[in-house]
Scaffold this active site. Structure first.
Site, PDB file in Angstrom:
ATOM      1  N   ARG A 130      20.306   5.567 -13.481  1.00  0.00           N
ATOM      2  CA  ARG A 130      19.653   6.425 -14.476  1.00  0.00           C
ATOM      3  C   ARG A 130      18.437   7.094 -13.860  1.00  0.00           C
ATOM      4  NH1 ARG A 130      15.687   4.937 -18.266  1.00  0.00           N
ATOM      5  NH2 ARG A 130      15.865   2.783 -17.550  1.00  0.00           N
ATOM      6  N   LYS A 138      25.705  -4.648  -7.060  1.00  0.00           N
ATOM      7  CA  LYS A 138      27.023  -4.045  -6.783  1.00  0.00           C
ATOM      8  C   LYS A 138      27.083  -3.527  -5.352  1.00  0.00           C
ATOM      9  CE  LYS A 138      26.927  -2.916 -11.633  1.00  0.00           C
ATOM     10  NZ  LYS A 138      26.387  -1.932 -12.593  1.00  0.00           N
TER      11      LYS A 138
END
Length: 841
Positions: free
Chosen positions: A570, A681
């Site tokens: 974001r 991740k």
């Protein structure tokens, strides 16, 4: 299908004995189902069907195989009556469902083979599915990972949210600017959802509250309200290899009366459809732009809408099996994912008192044993507050209850602190009251009424206790705890990076799929020359795949042999995408001045959505794309730097990006990022972290060792110390560092724009035209340290064996960061759920 029964126990939970069915794949039945679905849904043969129609036919065939286990799971829950968690969240960033369901059904290869026999490519079929537009950033993806882990670990759970028609928005880049367009993800329908009108609920807004006095008690009733009907749509959440299928319940809104014919006949056309418009607006978009009053009102309506419906149904479901509402908390817990669902507290109180006639004390005891709160932000300005005028007008009965919660809490503050020497009680009330200075403070209510308050990384939780929520921690120390976030390895390695997943399994077995710490057995291969070469070849193939995606979507040719330096998340000023692109400008200046300098080619990859009303964030995107236009089209640097902004960053393209990344940019201002999950991740996929000691970066470095990461910048304590003493003066750096000065001047001297377009970014860093603080996020303060860390990245990458060793160790040390571990900690320390464990057939 065979059935199986088993009982298992854990230290954390009571265990239910259940009988259920394991999902088992029947290839021939599946192929017949696909052909049948194409024929009956579209009146076409397989050869005539469009790619989207083929996807729908395949998805419905898969759902047929899921539904049976879904029904059996729910029957088992009904029979055994285990305690259940309702995970309340405004966002669930699920990504595509087809591939994830196949992975967790352990049917991916079987379906691929069956489709091959039908002449179809599973990858192309998957690409036809739009990402479900139910979330935006890390908050929503965390919720999705948690649902996956809950089902895989066998814990009964509902996710509760909103069925947004258009999500936040689909991002398009036009002339370098972000443009928000509707994300019409439901245009072809969602084959995995089930509409459940039998569980519809009415949600009331506005009006006024009447009181009647009877038998020494007051009874309250809301009158003169507008109402909408909440219709649940259920999505299956398939556990990995265990037959468990939990439910994500997302609420759509419909008018109670969809068309008022009498109003239409009188010529009152607007009034005839006003209920329909009210309902439509509530579920139209995720997080409406709240820069104006109407946006704020709509956002509060959204929150109350899905919470009221979810709490009503949770109570109704409980009462279908039990007769004593006072024991509700023994079978139900609500986890509030950030402050957005906090209205669950007064809504549960309302139902208990106004519909089940509990006294305040009885209702409060149930509520405070049911609700738990997860805090996702350190920054005080991000903690939700609502104007009293808006809150009380829209939710009049709820506001009355909040007032009473606040009144009693203030009395508790007086009782605890009025006789404590040196404590200013009025100052305590100013800092801690739920209603103060014309605002309703949602985080305060969540802490006061919740039995648990957790942060999402160890550093984050400590900052909450010592800084932002210090007064609450002093008053309720037993409620505060940490649950470091995690991710599901099934989505982000097993599905997102098939090549690496197979390599890991070949070396250490498949146990890591449900027990990620087992991946630590890879450590012995970190110095193995053959393993290093295999690993780097897999990384290269994944980089080729991403390079192809970039060429197709951006028209930019990038070199898979260059360093892929990636920042996708974001877009917010504290995440410091601006620091990253300023450094790219700095490198470009170096290359222009020294064309023959030793320089390893770099590809800088960005992906981010900026909130529609966030000017500086949107301007940062324009700066990135403007810098890309200049650098990518400058033949004099011979392609040594490429800059790419990936449009409409989402879960599906994230999987491709994570697998290909060499460098993971986690460069938030220390003390500002609660946790981060992108960092996990990247680590799982063998990228090295370039970051500050912020959020979960701290714990990542602890696991993998600082020698296998690149750490720079101020510490959280240093940042907090500066902030407590009024910040620092960035003009000193600007005046004394000519490299930084040159980069900043290029924001305003026409290098990247012929107008004053980037002046606001320049001003935010140097504060030349404002009384506000300058460089709030310490970009210039950390710039040199960041540049030095980037030089270390370049030097390290030149040593392929050394880089491969560090990359393999990052994968091997990622075990802690599975959402399975996080969920087990929630279960052990907060929820105390009943566990359902099924014996494999």
């Amino acid at each position: 299908m065979a059935t199986s029964t088993s009982v298992a126990t854990t230290a954390a939970a009571n265990t239910a004995a259940v009988t259920t069915k394991k999902i088992r794949f029947d290839k021939e039945l599946f192929k017949r189902s696909v052909l049948y679905n194409v024929k009956t849904l579209y009146r076409r043969t397989l050869e005539e069907a469009t790619p989207q129609q083929i996807f729908q036919a395949v998805a419905y065939a898969i759902k047929d195989q899921i539904v049976e286990c879904w029904m059996e799971t729910q029957k088992a829950y009904e029979k055994e009556d285990p305690k259940m968690v309702y995970y309340m969240s405004m966002e669930f960033l699920m990504g595509r469902a087809l591939g994830n369901n196949l992975i967790n059904m352990q049917g991916y290869d079987d379906v691929k083979d069956a489709l091959d026999e039908l002449g179809l490519d599973l990858n192309l079929v998957e690409d036809q599915e739009p990402d479900a537009a139910l979330g935006n950033g890390g908050l929503g993806r965390l919720a999705a990972c948690f649902l996956d882990s809950l089902a895989t670990l066998g814990y009964p759970a509902y996710g509760c949210g909103i069925r947004y028609r258009y999500g936040m928005f689909k991002q398009e880049i036009r002339d370098g600017f972000q443009v928000e367009v509707p994300d019409n993800w439901l245009v072809d329908g969602n084959p995995f959802e089930l509409r459940r009108p039998e569980y519809a609920k009415t949600v009331k807004f506005g009006g006024y509250v009447t009181v009647r006095h009877e038998n020494g008690r007051n009874f309250f009733s809301q009158e003169g309200y507008q109402s909408v009907k909440a219709i649940p749509f259920d999505l299956p959440i398939v556990g990995y290899g265990n037959g468990i299928v939990n439910t994500l319940r997302i609420w759509d809104a419909e008018a109670v009366e969809c068309f008022q014919l009498d109003s239409f006949d009188k010529g009152e056309y607007q009034k005839a459809v006003e209920q329909q418009n009210l309902a439509r607006n509530i579920v139209e978009v995720l997080y409406p732009n709240d820069n104006h009053y109407a946006g704020k009102e709509l956002r509060l309506k959204q929150q109350y809408f899905f919470i009221s419906a979810s709490v009503q149904e949770a109570v109704a479901k409980y009462m279908r099996k039990h007769d004593d509402i006072r024991k509700f908390h023994e079978k139900v817990t609500f986890q509030l994912n950030d402050t957005h669902p906090t209205v669950a507290i007064p809504e549960l109180m309302r139902i208990l008192m106004d519909e089940y006639y509990l006294t305040w004390e009885e209702a409060w005891e149930v509520t405070t044993k049911t609700c738990a709160y997860t805090n996702h932000t350190i920054m005080a300005e991000a903690l939700e507050k609502w104007p009293i005028e808006l809150f009380s007008r829209l939710l009049p009965r709820i506001y009355q209850i909040v007032e009473e919660i606040n009144r009693r809490f203030i009395n508790d503050i007086y009782a605890k602190y009025s006789n404590v020497p040196g404590v200013n009680v009025q100052e305590k009330i100013r800092k801690m009251a739920i209603i103060y200075d014309g605002q309703v403070k949602m985080a305060h209510m969540a802490i006061v009424a919740g039995y648990s308050v957790n942060g999402v990384a160890r550093l984050h939780t400590e900052i909450l206790k010592k800084q932002e929520l210090k007064d609450f921690y002093e008053m309720f120390p037993e409620r505060f705890n940490n649950k470091t976030n995690g991710i599901t390895q099934r989505r982000f390695l097993l599905h997102g990076n098939l090549l690496l997943a197979k390599w890991v399994t070949d070396h250490v077995g498949s146990e890591w799929i449900t027990d990620l710490p087992q991946i630590a057995r890879l450590k012995v291969y970190a110095t193995d020359e053959k393993a290093q070469q295999e690993f780097m070849n897999i990384k290269y193939q994944n980089k080729v795949r991403l390079a192809k995606y970039i060429l197709e979507h951006n028209g930019i040719e990038v070199d898979p042999r260059s360093i892929f330096d990636v920042q996708v998340k974001r877009l917010h000023e504290y995440k410091r995408q601006l620091l990253n692109i300023l450094h790219v400008m700095y490198l470009y200046n170096e290359l222009k001045e020294n064309p023959d300098m030793d320089f390893f080619p770099r590809t800088f990859i960005f992906g981010a959505k900026a909130a529609a009303g966030y000017r500086n964030a949107k301007l940062t995107i324009k700066l990135i794309t403007s810098v890309a236009d200049v650098i990518n089209n400058d033949p004099s640097i011979n392609g040594k730097i490429k800059v790419v902004f990936i449009e409409n960053y989402n879960v599906s393209n994230a999987e491709i990006i994570f697998a290909a990344a060499d460098v993971s940019e986690q460069i938030s201002t220390a003390s500002k990022e609660a946790s981060g999950t992108g960092n996990m991740k990247f680590m799982l996929n063998g990228a090295l972290t370039l970051g500050t000691m912020d959020g979960a970066n701290v714990e990542i470095v602890e696991e993998v060792g600082e020698e296998n990461a690149f750490i720079f910048g101020l510490s959280s304590d240093e940042v907090i110390n500066y902030e407590n003493h009024g910040g620092y003066n960035p003009m000193e750096i600007f005046n004394n560092d000519q490299d930084i000065r040159k980069v900043l001047m290029q924001l305003i001297n026409g290098t990247y724009s012929h107008t004053e377009l980037f002046r606001p970014l320049y001003n935010s860093l140097l504060n030349t035209q404002s009384t506000d603080k300058a460089d709030t996020y310490f970009i210039l303060k950390d710039f040199k340290s960041y540049a030095e860390a980037q030089k270390k990245v370049e030097q390290a990458y030149k040593n392929e064996a050394g880089w491969a060793k560090s990359a393999i160790l990052n994968v091997a040390c990622s075990g802690k960061f599975t959402s399975d571990r996080t969920i087990q900690q929630y279960v052990d320390e907060i929820w105390h759920l009943d566990k359902v464990v099924l014996k494999k057939n």
